[in-house]
Design a protein around this motif. Sequence first.
Motif, PDB file in Angstrom:
ATOM      1  N   ALA A  47      -5.528   8.808   5.472  1.00  0.00           N
ATOM      2  CA  ALA A  47      -5.883   8.736   4.057  1.00  0.00           C
ATOM      3  C   ALA A  47      -7.393   8.741   3.899  1.00  0.00           C
ATOM      4  CB  ALA A  47      -5.295   7.475   3.421  1.00  0.00           C
ATOM      5  N   ILE A  77      -6.523   0.246  -6.194  1.00  0.00           N
ATOM      6  CA  ILE A  77      -6.430  -1.208  -6.078  1.00  0.00           C
ATOM      7  C   ILE A  77      -7.552  -1.825  -6.901  1.00  0.00           C
ATOM      8  CG2 ILE A  77      -6.439  -3.219  -4.558  1.00  0.00           C
ATOM      9  CD1 ILE A  77      -5.659  -1.445  -2.254  1.00  0.00           C
ATOM     10  N   SER A 116      -2.620   9.504  -5.560  1.00  0.00           N
ATOM     11  CA  SER A 116      -3.574   8.435  -5.310  1.00  0.00           C
ATOM     12  C   SER A 116      -2.975   7.068  -5.614  1.00  0.00           C
ATOM     13  CB  SER A 116      -4.836   8.624  -6.164  1.00  0.00           C
ATOM     14  OG  SER A 116      -5.444   9.863  -5.917  1.00  0.00           O
ATOM     15  N   ALA A 117      -3.592   6.058  -5.044  1.00  0.00           N
ATOM     16  CA  ALA A 117      -3.315   4.673  -5.399  1.00  0.00           C
ATOM     17  C   ALA A 117      -4.656   4.010  -5.681  1.00  0.00           C
ATOM     18  CB  ALA A 117      -2.585   3.947  -4.278  1.00  0.00           C
ATOM     19  N   LEU A 164       0.813  -1.215   0.000  1.00  0.00           N
ATOM     20  CA  LEU A 164       0.000   0.000   0.000  1.00  0.00           C
ATOM     21  C   LEU A 164       0.849   1.269   0.000  1.00  0.00           C
ATOM     22  CD1 LEU A 164      -2.820  -0.912   2.570  1.00  0.00           C
ATOM     23  CD2 LEU A 164      -3.000  -0.824   0.086  1.00  0.00           C
ATOM     24  N   VAL A 214     -10.221   6.830   1.874  1.00  0.00           N
ATOM     25  CA  VAL A 214     -10.378   5.567   1.162  1.00  0.00           C
ATOM     26  C   VAL A 214     -11.805   5.485   0.637  1.00  0.00           C
ATOM     27  CG1 VAL A 214     -10.076   3.065   1.262  1.00  0.00           C
ATOM     28  CG2 VAL A 214      -8.786   4.538   2.837  1.00  0.00           C
ATOM     29  N   PRO A 252      -0.488   6.202   0.577  1.00  0.00           N
ATOM     30  CA  PRO A 252      -1.254   7.134  -0.259  1.00  0.00           C
ATOM     31  C   PRO A 252      -2.153   8.030   0.582  1.00  0.00           C
ATOM     32  CG  PRO A 252      -2.303   4.985  -0.252  1.00  0.00           C
ATOM     33  CD  PRO A 252      -1.029   4.846   0.537  1.00  0.00           C
ATOM     34  N   HIS A 278      -4.799   9.230  -0.846  1.00  0.00           N
ATOM     35  CA  HIS A 278      -6.096   8.900  -1.436  1.00  0.00           C
ATOM     36  C   HIS A 278      -6.008   7.476  -1.987  1.00  0.00           C
ATOM     37  CE1 HIS A 278      -9.244   9.602  -4.841  1.00  0.00           C
ATOM     38  NE2 HIS A 278      -9.824   9.110  -3.762  1.00  0.00           N
ATOM     39  N   LEU A 279      -6.857   6.604  -1.493  1.00  0.00           N
ATOM     40  CA  LEU A 279      -6.851   5.208  -1.914  1.00  0.00           C
ATOM     41  C   LEU A 279      -8.208   4.868  -2.508  1.00  0.00           C
ATOM     42  CD1 LEU A 279      -5.392   2.449  -1.994  1.00  0.00           C
ATOM     43  CD2 LEU A 279      -6.231   2.033   0.325  1.00  0.00           C
TER      44      LEU A 279
END
Length: 312
Positions: free
Chosen positions: A35, A58, A55-56, A2, A37, A5, A7-8
């Motif tokens: 973060a 998933i 951001s990330a 992870l 999420v 981030p 922003h996830l």
Amino acid sequence: FLENPRHLVITGCGTSFHAAMYGARVLQAALGTKAVVEAVHAYDLLHGNAPGEESAVIGVSHSGSTSTTNRALAVARRSGARALALCGLPDSPMEEVADHVLVIGSTHDHSWANTMSYTTQLTAFAWLASQVGGEGGAEVGTEIGTLPARIQKTLGCEAAVKRLAKRVAARDRVTFLGTSLDDITALEAALKIRETCSLPASGYHVEQFLHGPFLSLDRRESVVALRSLDDGERETTILKGLAKTGATVTTVGEAKGVDVPLPRAHRMLRPILSVVPMQFLAYHAAVEKKANPDIMRSDVARYQAGLEPLFH
């Protein structure tokens, strides 16, 4: 995996999007103010505003071959976001578009209903939450090791659920209700019923169902309500009111006096257990209706055109 981030975004389609919804909530509880999420459907991520460089994203998938999710990940990556993947199989097409992949399995579900993979996805998100710190993550970490034993005990509900399936299959439709994280379980249960035996089904938060949808209840409908120790008299009152419409109301969960009892679990782990009887119900209802629970009616010509976009 992870990193850190601000922003996830967690994304997916179908059952994997329900897992993404669960993942967003448990990771937000664990990360707190570190973060933001959120769960965003892969279709909306693909056709909406792409996340930025801080951001990330998933992507969640059973097989790693869902085209909409993979295309959304590719768009996110091109926009500068970190593209991550939580995938049920190794060496999948998802690995071609993700910066990092967390492989959580090695065997694909034999059924297109993807029950094994869903519970694995939830467990993986719970484990990630336990690793990132924070009060919420620490609470999950102390109990996550007990999941195998609790799942084993939960499997003992099958006989009771098989009896429930006879009643559900005999009705015209079914509604699933839940609170807290189990409102996601209610959505997943409705999806499984529709996938396996095409019985009209819907899922709601218990309180939300009271605000209008319950007005369509009658004796042709079954209601299956997930009940936890956190639920109070408010839900009891609601369910009694629903029963007066003529609908058959069955309760499942860890609360006292339920029709199908389940072992107790931390609230963030509870959906990993509560979905098991819902999966049993989908299977046995399909058997009762003489439907193949594994192939999503792919043998019926009028549904083939609708199934085609799922795989391309």
